[in-house]
Design a protein around this motif. Structure first.
Motif, PDB file in Angstrom:
ATOM      1  N   LEU A 253      -0.843 135.659 111.389  1.00  0.00           N
ATOM      2  CA  LEU A 253      -1.224 137.085 110.913  1.00  0.00           C
ATOM      3  C   LEU A 253      -0.691 137.245 109.479  1.00  0.00           C
ATOM      4  CD1 LEU A 253      -0.364 138.800 114.280  1.00  0.00           C
ATOM      5  CD2 LEU A 253      -2.644 137.928 113.484  1.00  0.00           C
ATOM      6  N   SER A 254      -0.941 138.011 109.039  1.00  0.00           N
ATOM      7  CA  SER A 254      -0.278 138.920 107.773  1.00  0.00           C
ATOM      8  C   SER A 254       0.672 139.672 108.166  1.00  0.00           C
ATOM      9  CB  SER A 254      -1.546 139.533 106.832  1.00  0.00           C
ATOM     10  OG  SER A 254      -2.434 138.622 106.523  1.00  0.00           O
ATOM     11  N   THR A 255       1.714 139.408 107.343  1.00  0.00           N
ATOM     12  CA  THR A 255       2.709 140.222 107.590  1.00  0.00           C
ATOM     13  C   THR A 255       3.438 140.619 106.427  1.00  0.00           C
ATOM     14  OG1 THR A 255       4.502 138.356 107.892  1.00  0.00           O
ATOM     15  CG2 THR A 255       3.388 139.239 110.095  1.00  0.00           C
ATOM     16  N   ALA A 256       4.175 141.893 106.075  1.00  0.00           N
ATOM     17  CA  ALA A 256       4.983 142.391 104.804  1.00  0.00           C
ATOM     18  C   ALA A 256       5.847 143.302 105.169  1.00  0.00           C
ATOM     19  CB  ALA A 256       3.800 142.810 103.850  1.00  0.00           C
ATOM     20  N   LYS A 257       6.815 143.394 104.639  1.00  0.00           N
ATOM     21  CA  LYS A 257       7.804 144.383 104.612  1.00  0.00           C
ATOM     22  C   LYS A 257       7.345 145.676 104.061  1.00  0.00           C
ATOM     23  CE  LYS A 257      12.040 143.052 104.384  1.00  0.00           C
ATOM     24  NZ  LYS A 257      13.191 142.502 103.665  1.00  0.00           N
ATOM     25  N   LEU A 258       7.401 146.812 104.789  1.00  0.00           N
ATOM     26  CA  LEU A 258       7.249 148.168 104.211  1.00  0.00           C
ATOM     27  C   LEU A 258       8.588 148.561 103.513  1.00  0.00           C
ATOM     28  CD1 LEU A 258       5.152 150.382 104.312  1.00  0.00           C
ATOM     29  CD2 LEU A 258       6.414 151.407 106.180  1.00  0.00           C
ATOM     30  N   ALA A 259       8.246 148.673 101.924  1.00  0.00           N
ATOM     31  CA  ALA A 259       9.228 148.715 101.063  1.00  0.00           C
ATOM     32  C   ALA A 259       8.912 149.928 100.095  1.00  0.00           C
ATOM     33  CB  ALA A 259       9.286 147.689  99.891  1.00  0.00           C
ATOM     34  N   LYS A 260       9.925 150.778  99.861  1.00  0.00           N
ATOM     35  CA  LYS A 260      10.109 151.848  98.904  1.00  0.00           C
ATOM     36  C   LYS A 260       9.488 153.083  99.580  1.00  0.00           C
ATOM     37  CE  LYS A 260       9.647 148.967  94.670  1.00  0.00           C
ATOM     38  NZ  LYS A 260       8.927 148.640  93.294  1.00  0.00           N
ATOM     39  N   SER A 261       9.579 153.080 100.722  1.00  0.00           N
ATOM     40  CA  SER A 261       9.047 154.256 101.513  1.00  0.00           C
ATOM     41  C   SER A 261      10.263 155.215 101.974  1.00  0.00           C
ATOM     42  CB  SER A 261       8.386 153.604 102.837  1.00  0.00           C
ATOM     43  OG  SER A 261       9.116 153.192 103.794  1.00  0.00           O
ATOM     44  N   GLY A 262      11.287 154.714 101.912  1.00  0.00           N
ATOM     45  CA  GLY A 262      12.664 155.327 102.377  1.00  0.00           C
ATOM     46  C   GLY A 262      12.390 155.416 104.248  1.00  0.00           C
ATOM     47  N   LEU A 263      11.764 154.593 104.742  1.00  0.00           N
ATOM     48  CA  LEU A 263      11.611 154.737 106.007  1.00  0.00           C
ATOM     49  C   LEU A 263      12.248 153.516 106.632  1.00  0.00           C
ATOM     50  CD1 LEU A 263      10.044 155.709 108.674  1.00  0.00           C
ATOM     51  CD2 LEU A 263       8.305 154.341 108.224  1.00  0.00           C
ATOM     52  N   GLN A 264      13.273 153.742 107.482  1.00  0.00           N
ATOM     53  CA  GLN A 264      14.153 152.620 108.117  1.00  0.00           C
ATOM     54  C   GLN A 264      14.214 152.795 109.468  1.00  0.00           C
ATOM     55  OE1 GLN A 264      14.511 150.309 105.418  1.00  0.00           O
ATOM     56  NE2 GLN A 264      16.606 149.670 106.288  1.00  0.00           N
ATOM     57  N   TRP A 265      14.389 151.714 110.061  1.00  0.00           N
ATOM     58  CA  TRP A 265      14.471 151.938 111.837  1.00  0.00           C
ATOM     59  C   TRP A 265      16.175 151.910 111.966  1.00  0.00           C
ATOM     60  CZ3 TRP A 265      15.590 148.234 116.020  1.00  0.00           C
ATOM     61  CH2 TRP A 265      15.302 148.472 117.238  1.00  0.00           C
ATOM     62  N   GLU A 266      16.517 153.069 111.807  1.00  0.00           N
ATOM     63  CA  GLU A 266      18.179 153.222 111.920  1.00  0.00           C
ATOM     64  C   GLU A 266      18.364 153.387 113.632  1.00  0.00           C
ATOM     65  OE1 GLU A 266      21.900 155.146 109.654  1.00  0.00           O
ATOM     66  OE2 GLU A 266      19.829 156.046 109.659  1.00  0.00           O
ATOM     67  N   VAL A 267      19.312 152.698 114.019  1.00  0.00           N
ATOM     68  CA  VAL A 267      19.737 152.942 115.502  1.00  0.00           C
ATOM     69  C   VAL A 267      21.241 153.277 115.636  1.00  0.00           C
ATOM     70  CG1 VAL A 267      17.790 151.504 116.528  1.00  0.00           C
ATOM     71  CG2 VAL A 267      20.010 150.414 115.771  1.00  0.00           C
ATOM     72  N   GLY A 268      21.527 153.916 116.702  1.00  0.00           N
ATOM     73  CA  GLY A 268      22.832 154.319 116.733  1.00  0.00           C
ATOM     74  C   GLY A 268      23.188 154.813 118.270  1.00  0.00           C
ATOM     75  N   HIS A 269      24.368 154.926 118.525  1.00  0.00           N
ATOM     76  CA  HIS A 269      24.763 155.744 119.595  1.00  0.00           C
ATOM     77  C   HIS A 269      24.856 157.194 119.539  1.00  0.00           C
ATOM     78  CE1 HIS A 269      26.415 151.821 121.031  1.00  0.00           C
ATOM     79  NE2 HIS A 269      25.726 152.248 122.260  1.00  0.00           N
ATOM     80  N   ILE A 270      24.497 158.165 120.554  1.00  0.00           N
ATOM     81  CA  ILE A 270      24.861 159.620 120.385  1.00  0.00           C
ATOM     82  C   ILE A 270      25.681 159.936 121.678  1.00  0.00           C
ATOM     83  CG2 ILE A 270      22.706 159.989 119.138  1.00  0.00           C
ATOM     84  CD1 ILE A 270      21.429 160.567 121.981  1.00  0.00           C
ATOM     85  N   TRP A 271      26.495 160.986 121.637  1.00  0.00           N
ATOM     86  CA  TRP A 271      27.392 161.533 122.550  1.00  0.00           C
ATOM     87  C   TRP A 271      27.177 163.168 122.156  1.00  0.00           C
ATOM     88  CZ3 TRP A 271      29.309 158.354 118.916  1.00  0.00           C
ATOM     89  CH2 TRP A 271      30.216 158.802 118.207  1.00  0.00           C
ATOM     90  N   GLN A 272      27.689 163.971 123.426  1.00  0.00           N
ATOM     91  CA  GLN A 272      27.948 165.369 123.136  1.00  0.00           C
ATOM     92  C   GLN A 272      29.049 165.598 121.957  1.00  0.00           C
ATOM     93  OE1 GLN A 272      28.476 167.614 126.642  1.00  0.00           O
ATOM     94  NE2 GLN A 272      26.280 167.449 127.318  1.00  0.00           N
ATOM     95  N   GLN A 273      28.577 166.187 120.915  1.00  0.00           N
ATOM     96  CA  GLN A 273      29.653 166.544 119.972  1.00  0.00           C
ATOM     97  C   GLN A 273      31.023 167.221 120.247  1.00  0.00           C
ATOM     98  OE1 GLN A 273      29.324 166.024 115.999  1.00  0.00           O
ATOM     99  NE2 GLN A 273      31.570 166.312 116.605  1.00  0.00           N
ATOM    100  N   SER A 274      30.778 168.039 121.294  1.00  0.00           N
ATOM    101  CA  SER A 274      31.893 168.934 121.900  1.00  0.00           C
ATOM    102  C   SER A 274      32.404 168.252 123.231  1.00  0.00           C
ATOM    103  CB  SER A 274      31.570 170.309 122.004  1.00  0.00           C
ATOM    104  OG  SER A 274      30.511 170.398 122.986  1.00  0.00           O
ATOM    105  N   GLY A 275      32.100 167.246 123.665  1.00  0.00           N
ATOM    106  CA  GLY A 275      32.135 166.641 125.050  1.00  0.00           C
ATOM    107  C   GLY A 275      33.243 165.808 125.158  1.00  0.00           C
TER     108      GLY A 275
END
Length: 315
Positions: A253-275
């Motif tokens: 298949l044809s594959t290419a990186k999506l560049a110069k879009s400012g779009l990133q797949w950023e992953v992280g953890h979340i929890w209650q700020q006041s918890g």
């Protein structure tokens, strides 16, 4: 009822002597006598028969002694369990992980179980949006999601990875042979993307809007392999985060990186700020930091918790 007075009473009955009890407790005899008088006042009854240098329990004293033994044993067990919890030798932790992210966590789970075998770890799957709701509602202590989260949810976030988005198309795609594409190259493409409850799709729509374009979405699915299969059949171009590329059959298949879009797949953890974050949750975040590291770029971490072994604080 003062537990210390109860302990002095039990020791006095055990030794049948104020003097011997004082020696065992490393206090003065007058201190033992004072604490037992205080206990008798609270009980409203005489607990000991004082006969010279000996002390024998009354019938009420025998009841107090038997129950006192149970109370002191319960307090001992409580103290031990508190120490074990702080030392991560007991406890439970449930972590929410979206199916699209779980492939990142195999080495994390392995190291966490090796380091904290006595912590009962449960992984709860759900979409990032669903997990955000569970954490915000207090039904889940820690969850993983695609960042950013809405600022009005009261959630703290700690990023652990930032990855580019890849475009997958048929072998004869107009951009075949290119290694990277700008977002504008997809202006007239039929897109194959995850359903709208995936954060990546919501961010993709926003990126198109920011660029003044309307995405032409041909189909949506919650299954990444199906999106790639549709791209292989020539139904459009699929968009996948980089960590999934190695798991998909993209050969030919044809594959290419999506560049110069400012779009990133950023992953992280979340929890209650006041918890409150438990010792186990802090230990999980600590292991994730070691295994997954911190993103070299992207949004800074917010609400970073203190180390797992420290006294638990709010937030």
């Amino acid at each position: 009822m003062d537990v210390r007075a109860l302990r002095y009473f039990v020791e006095t009955v055990r030794h049948a002597s104020f003097t011997q009890a004082a020696r065992a407790l490393f206090v003065t005899q007058s201190t033992v006598s004072k604490m037992i008088r205080q206990l008798e006042e609270e009980a409203g009854a005489q607990l000991l028969i004082r006969d010279g240098h000996t002390a024998r329990p009354t019938d009420t004293g025998r009841v107090m002694y038997q129950r006192g033994l149970q109370v002191l044993e319960t307090m001992r067990q409580l103290s031990e369990e508190i120490r074990e919890t702080a030392d991560l030798r007991r406890g439970a932790l449930e972590v929410g992980i979206p199916p699209m992210i779980n492939l990142l966590f195999t080495p994390v789970v392995k190291r966490f179980r090796e380091r904290h075998p006595d912590i009962h770890l449960t992984l709860r799957e759900g979409t990032g949006q669903a997990l955000e709701n569970l954490v915000a509602d207090g039904e889940l202590e820690v969850g993983a999601t695609v960042l950013p989260v809405a600022p009005d949810r009261g959630l703290a976030a700690q990023a652990f990875g930032s990855h580019p988005i890849w475009v997958i198309g048929p072998p004869d795609a107009a951009w075949a042979g290119k290694t990277s594409l700008p977002l504008t190259a997809l202006r007239d493409s039929r897109l194959l993307v995850p359903t709208d409850d995936f954060a990546m799709t919501r961010r993709l729509r926003q990126a198109f809007a920011d660029a003044g374009m309307q995405p032409a979405i041909a189909a949506q699915s919650a299954h990444w392999d199906f999106l790639v299969a549709m791209a292989s059949a020539g139904l459009g171009v699929a968009l996948l985060p980089e960590p999934l590329m190695g798991r998909m059959k993209t050969r030919g298949l044809s594959t290419a990186k999506l560049a110069k879009s400012g779009l990133q797949w950023e992953v992280g953890h979340i929890w209650q700020q006041s918890g409150y974050l438990s010792y186990a949750a802090r230990a999980w975040l600590e292991v994730c930091d070691e295994v997954l590291g911190r993103p070299k770029s992207g949004r800074p971490r917010h609400g970073e918790p203190p180390a797992a072994k420290r006294e638990p604080l709010q937030g």
